[in-house]
Design an enzyme around this catalytic site. Structure first.
Site, PDB file in Angstrom:
ATOM      1  N   ASP A 175      15.763   6.583 103.778  1.00 42.37           N
ATOM      2  CA  ASP A 175      14.632   5.953 103.104  1.00 42.37           C
ATOM      3  C   ASP A 175      13.377   6.733 103.510  1.00 42.37           C
ATOM      4  OD1 ASP A 175      12.709   4.288 102.012  1.00 42.37           O
ATOM      5  OD2 ASP A 175      12.973   2.703 103.498  1.00 42.37           O
ATOM      6  N   GLU A 179       4.108   6.253 102.592  1.00 48.99           N
ATOM      7  CA  GLU A 179       4.496   5.099 101.778  1.00 48.99           C
ATOM      8  C   GLU A 179       4.767   3.877 102.639  1.00 48.99           C
ATOM      9  OE1 GLU A 179       7.487   2.432  99.764  1.00 48.99           O
ATOM     10  OE2 GLU A 179       7.669   3.591 101.618  1.00 48.99           O
ATOM     11  N   GLU A 180       5.350   4.088 103.806  1.00 53.80           N
ATOM     12  CA  GLU A 180       5.875   2.973 104.580  1.00 53.80           C
ATOM     13  C   GLU A 180       4.807   2.112 105.239  1.00 53.80           C
ATOM     14  OE1 GLU A 180       8.764   2.062 104.345  1.00 53.80           O
ATOM     15  OE2 GLU A 180      10.155   3.728 104.084  1.00 53.80           O
ATOM     16  N   ASP A 205       7.684  10.308 104.114  1.00 52.86           N
ATOM     17  CA  ASP A 205       7.650   9.720 105.451  1.00 52.86           C
ATOM     18  C   ASP A 205       8.835   8.799 105.676  1.00 52.86           C
ATOM     19  OD1 ASP A 205       6.466   7.963 103.514  1.00 52.86           O
ATOM     20  OD2 ASP A 205       5.726   6.711 105.156  1.00 52.86           O
TER      21      ASP A 205
END
Length: 484
Positions: free
Chosen positions: A114, A144-145, A77
């Site tokens: 990222d 993850e974010e 993501d």
């Protein structure tokens, strides 16, 4: 240099394809489908777990079958942020990239390096037929974010490797061996709208152009926080003039980003409106001087606004007092010499938004020491609870503790020295890496994290230093060849 000349070509080809696939946090379905089809089309064992994490396994090359299995891991993501005047739909549109000297950037949006560049490195390794390595497991986690929920939902046994290399770091030449744990803390005021006092004059204050950045990795850079600055001016104004009423406050989007812009609407007595304008000009000049190193593109505006209902006076007063009082930024520095003065504990007030009946506040706290993480969250809650708000903290994620002995770390360091003739920096990071969650579920895993250089992640200024991708590629291939 144009995009067709980027090296390693196989990595940048994969990255270009990834950036055509919408993959906002919690909405990675198209990326999951792409990875499944990609792995299967290359004849590789490919699985997805019930959380949406994808694993693609590649057998060892001839002569390396006896080696221990290495896990390469990235998250699929991306943080979705754009400039306010850019028309872009992250659920549909492809990221538009361009080369700017030695940097790769996106046009008005986050770049997605990222951690799209980590995913691209994994796919390029899976596709290659000229790399020497033992058994590989390439893992792509989701979400993850916004809370590391992909790693959180991964069950023991999904990965079977002995070593794990996380490719979600942002400084080439730095090898990360620990990370902070983190939680989100929220607060909420409830109120009823009221009519503004007769004769009140409405003003809309706007601030934009701040540098912003990652609320963990950039928290030590003394960058301005739009919420704290707007709160400071409100506190000053309410103290100086009677009858100032707050109607709206909006700033920030993401828990893991330092807010770059924001605005509020206030009603002031008509006879002091020019005084407030003058105060705004003085305040903006003082703040620009205060942050003249880190935030050189601040844009300030104070304009008349339409009349509208206002927040109850007492609720607004207590909210502004809490904004002024709440800790923001670095709280403590690590004392362990091995971590070289890294931030230990911090807090970032990330978003404030008003509705017709509520003021909602979002913040994030981080620490390598879990007891101090508890304390920092409690400090934030107490500030807003004293002001009359509800406040609560999430479960969060754990810190990743540095191992005293690590075969993987030793190999990564020695390979770096052999390639580049210098020592890499071995350190911890004041940000959440999925390694913290993996260390709980897979306590036997020997882990490190490294990656190419990124700057201003989580903002539309995100950029990737192109030469460092080749350096990380060469380094990783040498590690895979030498790790036994």
């Amino acid at each position: 240099m144009n995009k067709n000349e980027l090296k390693p070509a196989s990595v940048f080809e994969q990255f270009a394809k990834i950036n055509t696939i919408p993959r906002p946090s919690k909405h990675e379905e198209k990326m999951i489908d792409y990875l499944l089809q990609w792995g299967q089309s290359h004849g590789l064992e490919t699985k997805v777990d019930e959380t949406g994490n994808v694993i693609i396994r590649k057998p060892a090359t001839q002569g390396y079958e006896h080696r221990k299995t290495v896990i390469l891991q990235s998250h699929m993501d991306m943080v979705c942020d754009k400039l306010v005047d850019v028309d872009f739909d992250f659920d549909r549109d492809a990221i538009q990239t361009y080369v700017d000297g030695e940097w790769l950037r996106a046009r008005g949006t986050t770049l997605g390096a990222d951690d799209g560049i980590g995913c691209a490195i994994e796919l390029a390794i899976l596709q290659a037929d000229d790399i020497e390595h033992g058994p590989l497991e390439c893992v792509f986690t989701r979400d993850e974010e916004t809370g590391l929920s992909g790693a959180e939902g991964m069950k023991a046994g999904f990965m079977t490797g002995d070593y794990l290399i996380n490719l979600d770091s942002e400084d080439e030449g730095e090898i990360f061996v620990s990370c902070a744990g983190g939680r989100n803390t929220q607060a909420r005021f409830t109120f009823r709208r009221e009519e503004a006092p007769a004769g009140a004059f409405f003003l809309c204050a706007q601030l934009k152009g701040l540098t912003g950045g990652h609320s963990g990795d950039d928290i030590n850079k003394k960058r301005a926080n739009a919420i704290k600055l707007l709160g400071r001016f409100l506190f000053q104004t309410m103290n100086r003039y009677e009858g100032v009423r707050l109607a709206q406050f909006h700033s920030g989007k993401l828990h893991n980003a330092i807010p770059r812009d924001g605005q509020f609407v206030i009603a002031v007595p008509n006879d002091v409106k020019e005084n407030v304008r003058a105060d705004w000009n003085v305040f903006s000049a003082q703040v620009e001087d205060e942050f003249h190193v880190t935030d050189q593109q601040m844009v300030w505006a104070l304009e008349s606004a339409d009349a509208q209902p206002v927040i109850e006076a007492e609720v607004a007063r207590r909210f502004v007092w809490a904004l002024q009082a709440v800790d923001n930024g670095i709280y403590a520095i690590c004392q362990d010499p091995a971590l070289n003065g890294m931030v230990e504990t911090s807090s970032n007030i990330a978003a404030v938004h008003t509705t017709d009946t509520e003021i909602n506040i979002l913040s994030s706290q981080r620490s390598n020491v879990m007891s101090n993480l508890d304390n920092m969250c409690a400090t934030f809650r107490a500030t807003f609870q004293l002001a009359g708000a509800e406040a609560w903290s999430s479960d969060g994620y754990p810190a990743w503790k540095m191992r005293a002995e690590s075969r993987l770390r030793d190999t990564v360091v020695s390979c770096y020295k052999k390639l580049f003739g210098k020592e890499p920096v071995v350190r911890g990071i004041h940000a959440g890496l999925e390694c913290g969650l993996f260390s709980e579920r897979y306590p036997q895993l020997d882990m490190v994290s490294f990656g190419p250089t990124l700057r201003d992640v989580h903002t539309p200024d995100e950029r990737l230093l192109i030469p460092t991708v080749q350096m990380v590629w060469d380094h990783l291939l040498l590690v895979l060849k030498n790790l036994d």
